[in-house]
Design a protein around this motif. Sequence first.
Motif, PDB file in Angstrom:
ATOM      1  N   LYS A 140     145.874  32.984  -1.637  1.00 21.80           N
ATOM      2  CA  LYS A 140     144.939  34.257  -2.378  1.00 21.80           C
ATOM      3  C   LYS A 140     146.238  35.218  -1.357  1.00 21.80           C
ATOM      4  O   LYS A 140     146.088  36.133  -2.667  1.00 21.80           O
ATOM      5  N   SER A 141     147.237  34.950  -0.659  1.00 17.33           N
ATOM      6  CA  SER A 141     148.983  35.998  -1.058  1.00 17.33           C
ATOM      7  C   SER A 141     149.871  35.927  -0.840  1.00 17.33           C
ATOM      8  O   SER A 141     150.617  36.723  -1.461  1.00 17.33           O
ATOM      9  N   ARG A 142     150.308  34.371  -0.741  1.00 14.95           N
ATOM     10  CA  ARG A 142     151.582  33.623  -1.419  1.00 14.95           C
ATOM     11  C   ARG A 142     152.157  32.727  -2.255  1.00 14.95           C
ATOM     12  O   ARG A 142     153.521  32.481  -2.504  1.00 14.95           O
ATOM     13  N   ALA A 143     150.898  32.386  -2.855  1.00 15.03           N
ATOM     14  CA  ALA A 143     151.314  31.479  -4.188  1.00 15.03           C
ATOM     15  C   ALA A 143     151.796  31.975  -5.423  1.00 15.03           C
ATOM     16  O   ALA A 143     151.457  33.405  -5.580  1.00 15.03           O
ATOM     17  N   PRO A 144     152.999  31.519  -6.028  1.00 15.65           N
ATOM     18  CA  PRO A 144     153.649  31.824  -7.054  1.00 15.65           C
ATOM     19  C   PRO A 144     152.423  32.627  -8.067  1.00 15.65           C
ATOM     20  O   PRO A 144     153.242  31.486  -9.140  1.00 15.65           O
ATOM     21  N   PHE A 145     151.399  33.328  -8.039  1.00 18.60           N
ATOM     22  CA  PHE A 145     150.780  33.516  -9.495  1.00 18.60           C
ATOM     23  C   PHE A 145     150.851  35.059  -9.432  1.00 18.60           C
ATOM     24  O   PHE A 145     150.554  35.374  -8.756  1.00 18.60           O
ATOM     25  N   TRP A 146     150.934  34.995 -10.568  1.00 17.50           N
ATOM     26  CA  TRP A 146     150.416  36.477 -11.124  1.00 17.50           C
ATOM     27  C   TRP A 146     148.990  36.745 -11.974  1.00 17.50           C
ATOM     28  O   TRP A 146     149.249  36.147 -13.165  1.00 17.50           O
ATOM     29  N   LYS A 147     148.500  37.516 -11.428  1.00 16.01           N
ATOM     30  CA  LYS A 147     147.304  37.791 -12.406  1.00 16.01           C
ATOM     31  C   LYS A 147     147.416  39.522 -12.833  1.00 16.01           C
ATOM     32  O   LYS A 147     147.381  40.051 -12.194  1.00 16.01           O
ATOM     33  N   ARG A 148     146.539  39.086 -14.117  1.00 17.07           N
ATOM     34  CA  ARG A 148     146.233  40.610 -15.080  1.00 17.07           C
ATOM     35  C   ARG A 148     144.760  41.204 -15.135  1.00 17.07           C
ATOM     36  O   ARG A 148     143.891  39.732 -15.545  1.00 17.07           O
ATOM     37  N   GLU A 149     143.865  41.857 -14.836  1.00 23.62           N
ATOM     38  CA  GLU A 149     142.994  41.578 -15.402  1.00 23.62           C
ATOM     39  C   GLU A 149     143.001  42.309 -16.230  1.00 23.62           C
ATOM     40  O   GLU A 149     143.088  43.895 -16.674  1.00 23.62           O
ATOM     41  N   MET A 150     141.711  42.264 -17.543  1.00 20.97           N
ATOM     42  CA  MET A 150     141.586  43.030 -18.336  1.00 20.97           C
ATOM     43  C   MET A 150     140.617  43.458 -19.102  1.00 20.97           C
ATOM     44  O   MET A 150     139.806  42.600 -18.319  1.00 20.97           O
ATOM     45  N   THR A 151     140.342  44.961 -19.367  1.00 25.47           N
ATOM     46  CA  THR A 151     138.847  45.440 -18.905  1.00 25.47           C
ATOM     47  C   THR A 151     138.341  46.140 -20.150  1.00 25.47           C
ATOM     48  O   THR A 151     139.772  46.374 -20.572  1.00 25.47           O
ATOM     49  N   GLU A 199     138.685  49.028 -19.880  1.00 19.95           N
ATOM     50  CA  GLU A 199     140.028  50.534 -19.928  1.00 19.95           C
ATOM     51  C   GLU A 199     141.432  49.931 -20.206  1.00 19.95           C
ATOM     52  O   GLU A 199     141.696  50.887 -20.090  1.00 19.95           O
ATOM     53  N   GLY A 200     141.917  48.839 -20.578  1.00 18.68           N
ATOM     54  CA  GLY A 200     143.104  48.375 -20.716  1.00 18.68           C
ATOM     55  C   GLY A 200     142.820  47.207 -19.409  1.00 18.68           C
ATOM     56  O   GLY A 200     142.395  46.305 -18.800  1.00 18.68           O
ATOM     57  N   ALA A 201     144.348  47.236 -19.382  1.00 15.69           N
ATOM     58  CA  ALA A 201     145.232  45.922 -18.283  1.00 15.69           C
ATOM     59  C   ALA A 201     145.805  46.680 -17.491  1.00 15.69           C
ATOM     60  O   ALA A 201     146.315  47.745 -17.459  1.00 15.69           O
ATOM     61  N   ALA A 202     145.597  45.600 -15.942  1.00 12.54           N
ATOM     62  CA  ALA A 202     146.051  46.302 -14.723  1.00 12.54           C
ATOM     63  C   ALA A 202     146.172  44.634 -14.695  1.00 12.54           C
ATOM     64  O   ALA A 202     145.483  43.783 -13.883  1.00 12.54           O
ATOM     65  N   TRP A 203     147.567  44.773 -13.062  1.00  8.12           N
ATOM     66  CA  TRP A 203     148.063  43.344 -13.253  1.00  8.12           C
ATOM     67  C   TRP A 203     147.660  43.999 -11.304  1.00  8.12           C
ATOM     68  O   TRP A 203     147.326  45.034 -10.594  1.00  8.12           O
ATOM     69  N   VAL A 204     146.668  42.518 -10.622  1.00 13.78           N
ATOM     70  CA  VAL A 204     146.185  42.467  -9.617  1.00 13.78           C
ATOM     71  C   VAL A 204     147.831  42.523  -8.451  1.00 13.78           C
ATOM     72  O   VAL A 204     147.953  41.880  -8.460  1.00 13.78           O
ATOM     73  N   ALA A 205     147.316  43.855  -7.406  1.00 13.68           N
ATOM     74  CA  ALA A 205     147.875  44.219  -6.726  1.00 13.68           C
ATOM     75  C   ALA A 205     147.447  43.120  -5.332  1.00 13.68           C
ATOM     76  O   ALA A 205     146.420  42.740  -5.177  1.00 13.68           O
ATOM     77  N   ALA A 206     148.815  42.927  -3.799  1.00 14.40           N
ATOM     78  CA  ALA A 206     148.173  42.200  -3.111  1.00 14.40           C
ATOM     79  C   ALA A 206     147.419  43.028  -2.099  1.00 14.40           C
ATOM     80  O   ALA A 206     147.048  44.295  -1.826  1.00 14.40           O
ATOM     81  N   LYS A 207     146.675  42.171  -1.618  1.00 18.73           N
ATOM     82  CA  LYS A 207     145.691  43.150  -0.383  1.00 18.73           C
ATOM     83  C   LYS A 207     146.282  42.682   0.747  1.00 18.73           C
ATOM     84  O   LYS A 207     146.264  41.768   1.299  1.00 18.73           O
ATOM     85  N   ASP A 208     146.199  44.021   1.682  1.00 22.03           N
ATOM     86  CA  ASP A 208     146.050  44.758   2.773  1.00 22.03           C
ATOM     87  C   ASP A 208     145.217  43.058   3.707  1.00 22.03           C
ATOM     88  O   ASP A 208     145.527  42.656   4.712  1.00 22.03           O
ATOM     89  N   GLU A 209     144.402  43.317   3.128  1.00 25.63           N
ATOM     90  CA  GLU A 209     142.913  42.127   3.863  1.00 25.63           C
ATOM     91  C   GLU A 209     143.942  40.574   3.960  1.00 25.63           C
ATOM     92  O   GLU A 209     143.719  39.692   5.227  1.00 25.63           O
ATOM     93  N   ASP A 210     143.800  39.971   2.939  1.00 26.71           N
ATOM     94  CA  ASP A 210     144.375  38.975   1.893  1.00 26.71           C
ATOM     95  C   ASP A 210     145.973  39.139   3.136  1.00 26.71           C
ATOM     96  O   ASP A 210     146.140  37.851   4.125  1.00 26.71           O
ATOM     97  N   GLU A 211     146.520  39.553   3.680  1.00 23.76           N
ATOM     98  CA  GLU A 211     148.515  39.430   3.990  1.00 23.76           C
ATOM     99  C   GLU A 211     147.704  39.454   5.639  1.00 23.76           C
ATOM    100  O   GLU A 211     147.780  38.298   6.545  1.00 23.76           O
ATOM    101  N   ASP A 212     146.633  40.113   6.285  1.00 22.42           N
ATOM    102  CA  ASP A 212     145.952  39.641   7.832  1.00 22.42           C
ATOM    103  C   ASP A 212     146.000  38.464   7.584  1.00 22.42           C
ATOM    104  O   ASP A 212     145.714  38.037   8.359  1.00 22.42           O
ATOM    105  N   ALA A 213     144.394  37.868   6.900  1.00 22.15           N
ATOM    106  CA  ALA A 213     144.255  36.811   7.154  1.00 22.15           C
ATOM    107  C   ALA A 213     145.354  36.058   7.129  1.00 22.15           C
ATOM    108  O   ALA A 213     145.293  34.440   7.576  1.00 22.15           O
ATOM    109  N   LEU A 214     146.746  35.980   6.187  1.00 25.35           N
ATOM    110  CA  LEU A 214     147.375  34.942   6.680  1.00 25.35           C
ATOM    111  C   LEU A 214     148.369  35.178   7.974  1.00 25.35           C
ATOM    112  O   LEU A 214     148.933  33.926   8.114  1.00 25.35           O
ATOM    113  N   SER A 215     147.860  36.227   8.484  1.00 24.40           N
ATOM    114  CA  SER A 215     148.948  36.198   9.308  1.00 24.40           C
ATOM    115  C   SER A 215     148.010  35.693  10.937  1.00 24.40           C
ATOM    116  O   SER A 215     148.993  35.414  11.489  1.00 24.40           O
ATOM    117  N   ARG A 216     147.218  35.003  10.895  1.00 24.07           N
ATOM    118  CA  ARG A 216     146.916  34.673  11.838  1.00 24.07           C
ATOM    119  C   ARG A 216     146.866  33.085  11.835  1.00 24.07           C
ATOM    120  O   ARG A 216     147.081  32.265  13.366  1.00 24.07           O
TER     121      ARG A 216
END
Length: 147
Positions: A116-127, A129-146
């Motif tokens: 969820k947080s570190r694998a080298p995949f890049w995700k872009r959502e198409m809606t 409203e247009g296209a937007a890259w999916v940004a990393a989320k703080d809760e995903d980084e927090d989960a990895l830190s454990r």
Amino acid sequence: MRILVQAEPFDQAAEIAAFGQDHDNVGAVVTFTGIVRNSDAGDLTCMQIEHYPGMTEKALTQIAEQAQSRWELNDVLVIHRHGELRPGDQIMMVATAARHRRAAFEAADFLMDYLKSRAPFWKREMTSEGAAWVAAKDEDEDALSRW
């Protein structure tokens, strides 16, 4: 250990049925399948997932090897799709097999946090409203830190 990065859909039932069958001392198999979910607005037409062939498989292999060194695992499976996926499509699957359930659960959880947080995949959502890259989320980084 099997690491697959592919555009094609996978047969979850067949993967689970085959996984861990070559070991006579497996007491637990844990699986997780990720599904492309719609946006909060309900207007996701597709998600485009990009990766660098070779680099991605190497990174996933390294994290699977790390899981095997941290927990007593009999087997690990990671499948991750790339390309254009629609809401409801399977995006990835993790499976761990171990003699005891705790190791299988913890290793699967560890792998999911990494994916969820570190694998080298890049995700872009198409809606609509247009296209937007999916940004990393703080809760995903927090989960990895454990870990």
